[in-house]
Scaffold this motif. Structure first.
Motif, PDB file in Angstrom:
ATOM      1  N   ASN A 174     -52.592 -21.551  72.277  1.00  0.00           N
ATOM      2  CA  ASN A 174     -52.409 -21.315  70.843  1.00  0.00           C
ATOM      3  C   ASN A 174     -52.933 -19.919  70.520  1.00  0.00           C
ATOM      4  OD1 ASN A 174     -55.049 -23.267  71.129  1.00  0.00           O
ATOM      5  ND2 ASN A 174     -55.440 -21.586  69.708  1.00  0.00           N
ATOM      6  N   TYR A 175     -52.445 -19.332  69.425  1.00  0.00           N
ATOM      7  CA  TYR A 175     -52.923 -18.002  69.061  1.00  0.00           C
ATOM      8  C   TYR A 175     -54.388 -18.069  68.653  1.00  0.00           C
ATOM      9  CZ  TYR A 175     -51.324 -19.773  64.458  1.00  0.00           C
ATOM     10  OH  TYR A 175     -51.083 -20.535  63.339  1.00  0.00           O
ATOM     11  N   GLY A 176     -55.068 -16.942  68.694  1.00  0.00           N
ATOM     12  CA  GLY A 176     -56.498 -16.893  68.443  1.00  0.00           C
ATOM     13  C   GLY A 176     -56.855 -17.151  66.988  1.00  0.00           C
ATOM     14  N   LEU A 177     -58.117 -17.481  66.772  1.00  0.00           N
ATOM     15  CA  LEU A 177     -58.597 -17.789  65.428  1.00  0.00           C
ATOM     16  C   LEU A 177     -58.646 -16.540  64.560  1.00  0.00           C
ATOM     17  CD1 LEU A 177     -59.624 -20.009  63.609  1.00  0.00           C
ATOM     18  CD2 LEU A 177     -61.899 -19.727  64.591  1.00  0.00           C
ATOM     19  N   TRP A 178     -58.993 -15.423  65.157  1.00  0.00           N
ATOM     20  CA  TRP A 178     -58.914 -14.128  64.477  1.00  0.00           C
ATOM     21  C   TRP A 178     -58.683 -13.044  65.517  1.00  0.00           C
ATOM     22  CZ3 TRP A 178     -63.369 -17.036  62.567  1.00  0.00           C
ATOM     23  CH2 TRP A 178     -64.435 -17.067  63.471  1.00  0.00           C
ATOM     24  N   TYR A 179     -58.270 -11.874  65.039  1.00  0.00           N
ATOM     25  CA  TYR A 179     -57.822 -10.833  65.965  1.00  0.00           C
ATOM     26  C   TYR A 179     -58.967 -10.223  66.763  1.00  0.00           C
ATOM     27  CZ  TYR A 179     -56.050  -6.304  67.540  1.00  0.00           C
ATOM     28  OH  TYR A 179     -55.723  -5.221  68.298  1.00  0.00           O
ATOM     29  N   GLU A 180     -60.107  -9.929  66.106  1.00  0.00           N
ATOM     30  CA  GLU A 180     -61.163  -9.184  66.805  1.00  0.00           C
ATOM     31  C   GLU A 180     -62.535  -9.772  66.518  1.00  0.00           C
ATOM     32  OE1 GLU A 180     -63.395  -6.726  65.330  1.00  0.00           O
ATOM     33  OE2 GLU A 180     -62.729  -6.907  63.253  1.00  0.00           O
ATOM     34  N   GLN A 229     -55.722 -26.964  81.152  1.00  0.00           N
ATOM     35  CA  GLN A 229     -56.675 -25.942  80.737  1.00  0.00           C
ATOM     36  C   GLN A 229     -56.321 -25.483  79.332  1.00  0.00           C
ATOM     37  OE1 GLN A 229     -59.322 -23.914  82.664  1.00  0.00           O
ATOM     38  NE2 GLN A 229     -59.685 -23.647  80.478  1.00  0.00           N
ATOM     39  N   GLU A 230     -57.323 -25.352  78.458  1.00  0.00           N
ATOM     40  CA  GLU A 230     -57.114 -24.795  77.129  1.00  0.00           C
ATOM     41  C   GLU A 230     -57.594 -23.345  77.105  1.00  0.00           C
ATOM     42  OE1 GLU A 230     -59.099 -27.222  74.280  1.00  0.00           O
ATOM     43  OE2 GLU A 230     -57.553 -28.780  74.297  1.00  0.00           O
ATOM     44  N   VAL A 231     -57.065 -22.582  76.167  1.00  0.00           N
ATOM     45  CA  VAL A 231     -57.505 -21.196  76.010  1.00  0.00           C
ATOM     46  C   VAL A 231     -58.647 -21.155  74.997  1.00  0.00           C
ATOM     47  CG1 VAL A 231     -55.237 -20.256  76.569  1.00  0.00           C
ATOM     48  CG2 VAL A 231     -55.798 -20.769  74.182  1.00  0.00           C
ATOM     49  N   PRO A 232     -59.518 -20.139  75.063  1.00  0.00           N
ATOM     50  CA  PRO A 232     -60.572 -20.001  74.045  1.00  0.00           C
ATOM     51  C   PRO A 232     -59.964 -19.630  72.695  1.00  0.00           C
ATOM     52  CG  PRO A 232     -60.552 -18.088  75.486  1.00  0.00           C
ATOM     53  CD  PRO A 232     -59.587 -19.082  76.080  1.00  0.00           C
ATOM     54  N   TRP A 233     -60.630 -20.047  71.632  1.00  0.00           N
ATOM     55  CA  TRP A 233     -60.113 -19.787  70.289  1.00  0.00           C
ATOM     56  C   TRP A 233     -60.630 -18.461  69.733  1.00  0.00           C
ATOM     57  CZ3 TRP A 233     -61.104 -25.270  67.807  1.00  0.00           C
ATOM     58  CH2 TRP A 233     -60.286 -26.203  68.457  1.00  0.00           C
ATOM     59  N   TRP A 234     -61.783 -18.010  70.196  1.00  0.00           N
ATOM     60  CA  TRP A 234     -62.409 -16.791  69.695  1.00  0.00           C
ATOM     61  C   TRP A 234     -63.532 -16.434  70.675  1.00  0.00           C
ATOM     62  CZ3 TRP A 234     -67.634 -17.161  67.748  1.00  0.00           C
ATOM     63  CH2 TRP A 234     -68.122 -18.468  67.702  1.00  0.00           C
ATOM     64  N   ASN A 235     -64.321 -15.425  70.341  1.00  0.00           N
ATOM     65  CA  ASN A 235     -65.495 -15.055  71.125  1.00  0.00           C
ATOM     66  C   ASN A 235     -65.093 -14.330  72.413  1.00  0.00           C
ATOM     67  OD1 ASN A 235     -68.197 -14.785  71.763  1.00  0.00           O
ATOM     68  ND2 ASN A 235     -68.688 -16.889  71.187  1.00  0.00           N
TER      69      ASN A 235
END
Length: 525
Positions: A131-137, A76-82
């Motif tokens: 992996n860490y998110g593409l942006w914070y918010e 399973q992968e985590v979402p990058w944003w949204n």
């Protein structure tokens, strides 16, 4: 008049405050201190039960195992944003370890990690790639590149590895990051997940970096902590940001430049943090970063930093080599750096169904999907996935091989039959299966029918995958005893209920006609 005189007399004293009222409580309702009740020190407190842990995850005989059982299952992968904290955004969310919604816990919000890991086990999801998110918010979801007017951020928040400094104003309206200090909540969440993974037999695929920030859409870079306007560390990238055509960003070459005197120590410290955070937790496989198509030099630097850390600390981490084929092969041809690698991850290249190789080069400043748009790769096949895994298993028998490239989830049995690890296959209901296949190796026979693949330990069992009704011929002439023949549905992992046995010491032919593809497992009775 009497009341006026009384109130006048009272006015010479200050009015009581809440504080003085509280401080006078003992005089209003005294609590007796003389009692025969035992003190807390004399009470017999039942100790909290320590959690039970699965066998440690490690690489043995070139496969990833826990104890003596091969680790298999979906990833399973985590979402990058949204995402959204509103009901419509919570219908079918993906899990994310470091997503945070203040005061709200659950799917799509701040994930309840014990609940998440239980749901993974129930769904046969053995590994979570983080992996860490593409942006914070979420205001940056609009993919604009403008500086925000204020810090009125929108959840869910994708917490990032670095701590805010409390000074200055970053592009998202909050304070700037300090790349020398780390976000404790972020790292504690990852450590908690890793501990639960060790209890429940799961795996954390820990991506150190996330290349998406430095290539493709300019918005990917706007709030990036390494951008100079977003940190207090003077990282030295050009500012204002050089957006190509006011749209794209091409910062990979500068980001991966380990000769830069300012950024090199920041990279080194961060990589060490990625390792320090998981000391004592075996179920973590470290990878350089999601979507990594960077140059050989940065991969060399990453491995050298890991080797340095392992030497200094005496700790060992499970390290996966996940990159383009040219960089992968260059590292594996370098004995000193190859020795750091425990796992080879076939990810950013694959053999196409016609046998030709799709292998974009590293260090070209293009993301995987940008390469794909230019080169238009064709799909792989069962035979070609098997080929890719087997080639590396033969060349590097002491290293495990993962397959994460095209159709990895569709051809899990090809990965397994070729001797690969973390194969995306269904859970087989017989608990002995995972231990049995862990000791098997691929077998290639001359004249073997097309559409059949075989593995065996040459002692106690065989595993055969066949795509058609072609009879399966096995040589048991050197083996003694009786073998049970089990038929497995490759889509569900369900075992046949029919009991069938064959004798060793002879060649046998299995003629049962399967409906579609079938897995046949022979194990000693």
């Amino acid at each position: 008049m009497a009341v006026a005189q009384e109130l006048t007399k009272l006015s010479t004293e200050a009015a009581p405050t809440v504080l003085t009222f509280l401080q006078a409580a003992p005089s209003r309702q005294p609590i007796p201190t003389q009692t025969t009740a035992p003190t807390i020190d004399k009470l017999k407190v039942k100790p909290v039960a320590k959690p039970a842990y699965a066998a440690p995850l490690h690489v043995e005989r070139g496969v990833v195992v826990r104890g003596n059982a091969l680790v298999t299952g979906r990833r399973q992968e985590v979402p990058w944003w949204n995402g959204s904290a509103r009901p419509y955004g919570l219908r079918n969310p993906k899990p994310h370890i470091t997503r945070f919604v203040p005061g709200m816990t659950g799917r799509g919000l701040t994930d309840d990690l014990p609940e998440l890991t239980d749901s993974m086990r129930a769904a046969n999801v053995v590994a979570l790639a983080h992996n860490y998110g593409l942006w914070y918010e979420r205001r940056r979801d609009d993919h604009e590149r403008v500086k925000r007017m204020d810090g009125e951020v929108w959840p869910p928040f994708y917490e990032l590895p670095f701590a805010r400094s409390g000074t200055g104003t970053a592009w998202d309206g909050l304070s700037r990051y300090d790349l020398t200090k780390y976000n404790r909540w972020y790292w504690c969440r990852l450590a908690e997940f890793a501990d639960l993974a060790d209890q429940k037999g799961l795996v954390l695929l820990n991506q150190h970096y996330f290349q998406h920030n430095i290539i493709e859409a300019g918005a990917h870079y706007a709030d990036f902590p390494w951008r100079p306007v977003n940190n207090i560390n003077n990282t030295g990238f050009p500012e204002p940001a050089p957006y190509a055509g006011d749209k794209r960003i091409f910062m990979a070459e500068q980001f991966y430049d380990v000769t830069d005197a300012t950024r090199r120590p920041l990279h080194r410290a961060y990589i060490r943090q990625c390792l320090n955070n998981f000391v004592g937790k075996s179920g973590v496989i470290h990878l350089i970063g999601a979507e990594f198509t960077g140059p050989l030099a940065f991969m060399q630097f990453w491995l050298d930093t890991i080797k340095e850390w392992e030497t200094e600390t005496g700790q060992a981490a499970t390290i996966a080599l996940s990159t383009t084929k040219d960089v992968q092969d260059a590292i594996l041809a370098d004995p000193a750096r190859a020795a750091v690698v425990d796992v080879i991850d076939i990810n950013y290249w694959h053999y196409q169904a016609d046998g030709t190789t799709y292998a974009p080069a590293g260090g070209q400043n293009l993301a995987p999907r940008q390469h794909a748009r230019l080169l238009k790769p064709k799909r792989s096949s069962f035979a070609q996935v098997y080929r890719a895994v087997l080639e590396y298993r033969k060349q590097f028998p002491d290293k495990a091989v993962l397959y994460s490239a095209d159709s990895y989830d569709a051809f899990g049995w090809a990965v397994l039959l070729a001797g690969g690890s973390l194969a995306s296959v269904p859970q087989v209901s017989d608990a002995r299966f995972a231990a049995a296949v862990a000791g098997m190796a691929p077998v290639e026979l001359s004249g073997q029918p097309a559409g059949q693949w075989l593995m065996s330990d040459n002692k106690t069992g065989f595993l055969v995958y066949r795509e058609s009704a072609t009879p399966v011929e096995l040589d048991l002439s050197t083996l003694k005893g009786t073998f049970v023949v089990r038929h497995i549905d490759p889509k569900t992992g369900k075992l046949s209920t029919a009991s069938e046995t064959v004798k060793g010491g002879q060649r046998i032919t299995l003629t049962k006609q399967p409906v579609g593809a079938e897995v046949v497992w022979l194990h000693k009775k």
